[in-house]
Design a protein around this motif. Structure first.
Motif, PDB file in Angstrom:
ATOM      1  N   GLN A  66      -3.081  -0.733   5.374  1.00 38.20           N
ATOM      2  CA  GLN A  66      -2.126  -1.587   4.673  1.00 38.20           C
ATOM      3  C   GLN A  66      -0.898  -0.739   4.334  1.00 38.20           C
ATOM      4  N   SER A  76      -9.833  -8.641   4.262  1.00 39.55           N
ATOM      5  CA  SER A  76      -8.436  -8.313   4.556  1.00 39.55           C
ATOM      6  C   SER A  76      -7.638  -9.586   4.780  1.00 39.55           C
ATOM      7  N   TRP A 130      -9.120   1.566   4.800  1.00 42.78           N
ATOM      8  CA  TRP A 130      -8.001   0.744   4.366  1.00 42.78           C
ATOM      9  C   TRP A 130      -6.872   0.874   5.382  1.00 42.78           C
TER      10      TRP A 130
END
Length: 461
Positions: free
Chosen positions: A227, A168, A225
Motif C-alpha cells: 500500500q 485488502s 502489506w
C-alpha cells in the motif's frame, strides 16, 4: 482451515447465548483436547495448547442440542495480507496466470481466506461478509491476491502448512486501515463526520473497523502489506509517521485481541512502491518509498524493528492492461518477500534478503565514493545517482569495486562542495530488473536513498 501452530497457541472462538456453557473438542493425530467455555458478552473463546504443524484435525463446539463441526483443520503459520490494489491484484491477472493456477494443485495445504470489501464507522466484532471462505479450490484461488498466494507458496516447502488471510481494497489510503487510536498518535484530527461521509471506503478507520478489527482474536504469525500509492499526495509528508504507527498499533491490537498469543512484535513485511508514470518528474513516489522506511532507507531499523521490505522499483510494466501502476510480475515481488521473511521472521542464516545500502559516502575534488554495507553487482547507468547544485544533476558511475562505487561530480561547480546525494529518486528509475546496483547475487536491488552525510576522503589512508 489452518490455525496457528506452536510455539504460539491458537485461539478458537464463536458466538452464543449469554452464559451458555460450550464444550469444545479438538480431535486428530491421536490427540484429543476437551475444554469448557462460557459465553460472555455474546462470545466464547478457547485458547488451545501449542500444537505442532500438521493435521488434519476435527474441531467440535457443542452447547445443549446444538453442535458445530469443522473438519480438515490444519496447524501451520497464519499470515495476514493487507493493503490496496497491488495486494488485491488477482492470481488470474499475473504473468503466466494459467501455469500458476495449474501449479497450485500441488499445494493443497496452503489455504486461503478473503474478507469481503466492507466498511464501517464502528469497530465490528464479526465479518460483515466473506469473499472467499477457507478454501483449497482453484476456482477461488483465481480471484485471490497474487502477492499473498505466491508468498505463502514460496514459504510452504519449509513451513507447511500455511494459512493466508487477505484483507485488502484498491485505492485506499493508510488512514482507512488505521484505528482512531493510531491516527491520534500522528496528529490527524478526527473530525466528526456525517453518516453520508462514511460512504467512502477511503475515510479514516472505516476499513480497520470492518476488515481488520474483527480478526484480532486470531493468533497470527505475521503480516505482509502492499500500500502507499493512495498516499502519494494525500498526507504524503505524514506517511513516515502514519505507517510505523499503524504497524505498532496492529501489533498491540493483535497481541491483546488474541489474549497474548500473537507476538507483540510480530514480523511485518511490506512492498516498497513499484512504478507508475515513466516520464514523471514528480518526487511523490520516491518520497513515499523513503517514508515507508521511516526516512531511514532500509529496514529493519530502530523505528521499524522486526520488519522486512521488498524493493520493487525495478519491476515496471509498461504494457500492463491494468494500468502501469499495477505491474503483472508479482512472482518477483513474492520471491523477494519470502527471502526476507525467511531471514527476519524465521531467523534463517546466510539468506541474502536486503539490498546494498550506503555505509559511508566520501568526497574528493573529483569524485564521490559510495561504500556499501555488502558486496555489489554494478551496471553503469546515467542519471541514476544525482547530487544537487542549484538543482539535482547526474553523478555518473565512473568505476566500482567489491563494495564501492565511484561517481563523477564533473557536473557540479568546482568551487562548491557536494551537499547531498540521492539514488533512484524517480517514479520510474530503471527498466525491468535493470537498476544499476544489486546485491552480489543479483537477486535483490539496492533501495533508493537520499543523504546529506557526505564526509571528505583522506587519500592518505
Amino acid at each position: 482451515m489452518p490455525v496457528q501452530k506452536s510455539p504460539e497457541r491458537a485461539v478458537v472462538w464463536g458466538y452464543g447465548s449469554e452464559g451458555a456453557q460450550v464444550k469444545f473438542t479438538l480431535l486428530g493425530q491421536k490427540q484429543q483436547n476437551i475444554s469448557q467455555a462460557t459465553v460472555t458478552n455474546g462470545t466464547w473463546r478457547v485458547t488451545l495448547d501449542p500444537v505442532e504443524a500438521g493435521g488434519p484435525y476435527n474441531v467440535t463446539a457443542a452447547v445443549q442440542n446444538i453442535t458445530a463441526v469443522l473438519t480438515d483443520v490444519l496447524f501451520g503459520d497464519v499470515w495476514l495480507c493487507g493493503g490496496q490494489s497491488n495486494m488485491l491484484f488477482e492470481v488470474s491477472q499475473i504473468v503466466n496466470a494459467s501455469e500458476e493456477l495449474k501449479r497450485a494443485a500441488h499445494y493443497p495445504h496452503v489455504r486461503t481466506f478473503m474478507a469481503s470489501l466492507k466498511k464501517s464507522e464502528t469497530e465490528q466484532t464479526d465479518l460483515i461478509d466473506i469473499q472467499i471462505p477457507w478454501s483449497v479450490e482453484l476456482a477461488n484461488l483465481a480471484g485471490f491476491s497474487a502477492v499473498c498466494w505466491l508468498f505463502g507458496r514460496n514459504l510452504f516447502d519449509k513451513l507447511q502448512p500455511i494459512g493466508l488471510v487477505e484483507s485488502s481494497w484498491g485505492g485506499t489510503p493508510i488512514e482507512a486501515w488505521s484505528s482512531a487510536r493510531a491516527l491520534q498518535q500522528w496528529g490527524l484530527l478526527l473530525e466528526s463526520k456525517s453518516r453520508e461521509h462514511y460512504s467512502s471506503h477511503r475515510e479514516n478507520s472505516v476499513l480497520w473497523n470492518a476488515m481488520i478489527h474483527l480478526l484480532l482474536n486470531m493468533t497470527i504469525k505475521g503480516a505482509i502489506w502492499y500500500q502507499g500509492e493512495a498516499n502519494y499526495i494525500y498526507h504524503q509528508k505524514k506517511y513516515n509517521c502514519s505507517f510505523p504507527a499503524m504497524i505498532d498499533d496492529w501489533r498491540m491490537a493483535f497481541h491483546q485481541g488474541s489474549g497474548g498469543q500473537t507476538a507483540p512484535d510480530f514480523p511485518f513485511g511490506f512492498v516498497q512502491l513499484s512504478t507508475w508514470k515513466k516520464e514523471s518528474k514528480s518526487d511523490a513516489f520516491p518520497n513515499i518509498r523513503w517514508h515507508q522506511t521511516a526516512d531511514t532507507g532500509f529496514v529493519p531499523n530502530p523505528r521499524m524493528q522486526n520488519t522486512f521490505m521488498t524493493v520493487a522499483m525495478d519491476l515496471p510494466d509498461e504494457t500492463s492492461p491494468y494500468d502501469q501502476i499495477h505491474p503483472k510480475h508479482k512472482q518477483d515481488v513474492a520471491v523477494r518477500l519470502s527471502l526476507e521473511a525467511r531471514a527476519v521472521a524465521y531467523g534463517e542464516q546466510d539468506v541474502a534478503f536486503r539490498g546494498p545500502f550506503p555505509s559511508q559516502i566520501l568526497s574528493t575534488p573529483k569524485y564521490l565514493e559510495v561504500a556499501y554495507d555488502q558486496e555489489v553487482s554494478v551496471t553503469p547507468s546515467e542519471n541514476i545517482f544525482e547530487d544537487p547544485k542549484a538543482r539535482w544533476v547526474p553523478a555518473l558511475i565512473m568505476q566500482w569495486g567489491l563494495t564501492t562505487v565511484q561517481l563523477s561530480i564533473s557536473l557540479c561547480s568546482p568551487t562548491e562542495q557536494v551537499a547531498a546525494l540521492r539514488y533512484a529518486w524517480r517514479d520510474w528509475p530503471c527498466d525491468f530488473k535493470a537498476c544499476p546496483i544489486y546485491s552480489a547475487s543479483k537477486i535483490v536491488p539496492a533501495p533508493p536513498f537520499i543523504s546529506t552525510n557526505i564526509q571528505p576522503k583522506d587519500d592518505g589512508k
